[in-house]
Scaffold this active site. Structure first.
Site, short mmCIF file in Angstrom:
data_model
loop_
_atom_site.label_atom_id
_atom_site.label_comp_id
_atom_site.label_asym_id
_atom_site.label_seq_id
_atom_site.Cartn_x
_atom_site.Cartn_y
_atom_site.Cartn_z
N GLU A 263 0.80 -1.23 0.00
CA GLU A 263 0.00 0.00 0.00
C GLU A 263 0.83 1.28 0.00
O GLU A 263 0.29 2.36 -0.24
CB GLU A 263 -0.95 0.02 1.20
N ASN A 264 2.14 1.17 0.25
CA ASN A 264 3.03 2.34 0.20
C ASN A 264 4.09 2.21 -0.88
O ASN A 264 5.10 2.92 -0.85
CB ASN A 264 3.73 2.53 1.55
N ASN B 124 -4.98 1.16 4.62
CA ASN B 124 -5.66 2.46 4.67
C ASN B 124 -5.24 3.41 3.54
O ASN B 124 -5.93 4.40 3.27
CB ASN B 124 -5.45 3.14 6.03
N HIS B 125 -4.12 3.11 2.86
CA HIS B 125 -3.71 3.91 1.70
C HIS B 125 -4.10 3.24 0.38
O HIS B 125 -3.59 3.62 -0.68
CB HIS B 125 -2.20 4.15 1.73
N HIS C 19 -4.43 -5.33 8.77
CA HIS C 19 -3.79 -4.02 8.68
C HIS C 19 -4.40 -3.12 9.75
O HIS C 19 -5.51 -2.61 9.60
CB HIS C 19 -4.02 -3.44 7.28
N HIS D 229 1.02 -2.31 8.92
CA HIS D 229 0.64 -0.91 9.07
C HIS D 229 1.62 -0.08 9.90
O HIS D 229 1.90 1.06 9.56
CB HIS D 229 -0.76 -0.76 9.66
N HIS E 204 4.84 -0.45 10.49
CA HIS E 204 6.19 -0.40 9.93
C HIS E 204 7.28 -0.74 10.95
O HIS E 204 8.47 -0.62 10.65
CB HIS E 204 6.51 0.98 9.32
#
Length: 256
Positions: free
Chosen positions: A39-40, A67-68, A150, A175, A177
Site C-alpha cells: 500500500e506504500n 488504509n492507503h 492491517h 501498518h 512499519h
C-alpha cells in the site's frame, strides 16, 4: 508449504531493495508463496499499477493493502483487473474497487489470502471480526488461509489473532512499519506476528526522512513526507504450514 509474508514496501527505495533481496531469499529458504503488503509501494505512498506490477515481477504472488489502498486514483481500475491485488475486505462492497480475498492455486492445494483492516484509530469500516467470519465462508475450498490484518492498535491485532486461531493458517499484522518480536504459533495452530515491519530505509521514521518527521512533531505544522534513502531492510516472517491440516508448524521473523 513455506509461506513468506512481507511488511509494507515503502516507495521506490523499498521496491529496489525487494528486487535485490526477495529472489535470493526465496531460493535459499525454499519459499513456495509470497504475500506482500504494497500500500506504500508508490513514491509518495499509495499503490499504482506500475508499483504493483513491479512487486509481482520481483516474485510476490499476492499483494495486500490497507488504509492507503485508494490514495492513487490510477489504481482504481487495476484493483478490478488484477486478481493478485486485494484491498481490505471490510471496505463497502459495490462502491469500492476490487476485492478483499484472493485464491492462489498451488495445484495440489489452494491458498486463500484475506485482507482486513482494523478500526481502532483508523477508518470506521465494518467490524473486522465479523468480516473474517464472512470471508471464511467463501474459502471453504482452501486448505491454507492467511490473513493480513492491517491495524494500528496492538491490542486489536492480538485479539484478532486469538479470534482467528484454529480457523486460519496465519495472521500477520501490518501498518505500523515496526517489526514486533512476538512471532509464535497460537494454541490452536495459527501462526501469528503482531507486525511484520516494513521493507524500506533503516535510518528513517517509518520510511520517511527522519529530519522531516522531527520537524513535524517539533513544530506541529504540516510537512511533505519524502522517503529516506540509504541502507534498507526487508521485514518479513516465514511460516512453515502443513497444507493438509492448514496448521502452522513454525514461524520465523527476518530483517533482510
Amino acid at each position: 508449504m513455506k509461506l513468506l509474508c512481507i511488511g509494507d514496501v515503502v516507495g521506490d527505495v523499498g521496491c529496489r531493495h525487494l528486487a535485490k533481496t526477495l529472489p535470493r531469499f526465496r531460493r535459499e529458504h525454499g519459499v513456495d508463496m509470497v504475500v506482500c503488503n504494497g500500500e506504500n509501494s508508490a513514491e509518495g505512498n499509495g499503490i499504482t499499477p506500475d508499483s504493483a506490477n513491479f512487486l509481482l515481477d520481483c516474485g510476490v504472488d499476492i499483494i495486500t493493502t490497507g488504509n492507503h489502498s485508494f490514495r492513487r486514483r490510477e489504481s482504481y481500475g487495476f484493483y478490478d483487473e488484477c486478481e493478485q491485488l486485494i484491498r481490505p475486505a471490510n471496505y463497502p462492497e459495490g462502491t469500492t474497487p476490487g476485492r478483499g480475498i484472493a485464491v492462489f492455486d498451488m495445484l495440489r492445494y489452494r491458498v486463500g489470502v484475506v485482507n482486513i483492516m482494523g478500526t481502532m484509530y483508523l477508518e470506521p469500516l465494518a467490524n473486522p471480526f465479523l468480516c473474517l467470519d464472512e470471508c471464511l465462508k467463501k474459502l471453504e475450498n482452501c486448505s491454507v488461509i492467511v490473513v493480513d490484518f492491517h491495524a494500528e492498535a496492538t491490542a486489536e491485532k492480538r485479539a484478532f489473532g486469538f479470534y482467528a486461531d484454529g480457523r486460519v493458517s496465519a495472521v500477520v499484522g501490518t501498518h505500523t512499519h515496526v517489526q514486533t518480536s512476538d512471532e509464535c504459533i497460537l494454541p490452536k495452530g495459527t501462526g501469528y506476528i503482531t507486525d511484520l515491519g516494513m521493507t524500506g530505509p533503516v535510518n528513517s521514521v517509518l520510511g520517511v526522512k527522519s529530519e522531516i518527521a522531527v520537524e513535524k512533531f517539533r513544530n506541529m505544522m504540516p510537512v511533505r513526507f519524502d522517503t529516506a534513502d540509504g541502507e534498507c531492510k526487508m521485514g518479513c516472517c516465514l511460516f512453515d504450514i502443513d497444507e493438509k491440516t492448514g496448521r502452522a508448524r513454525s514461524a520465523q521473523r527476518f530483517n533482510v
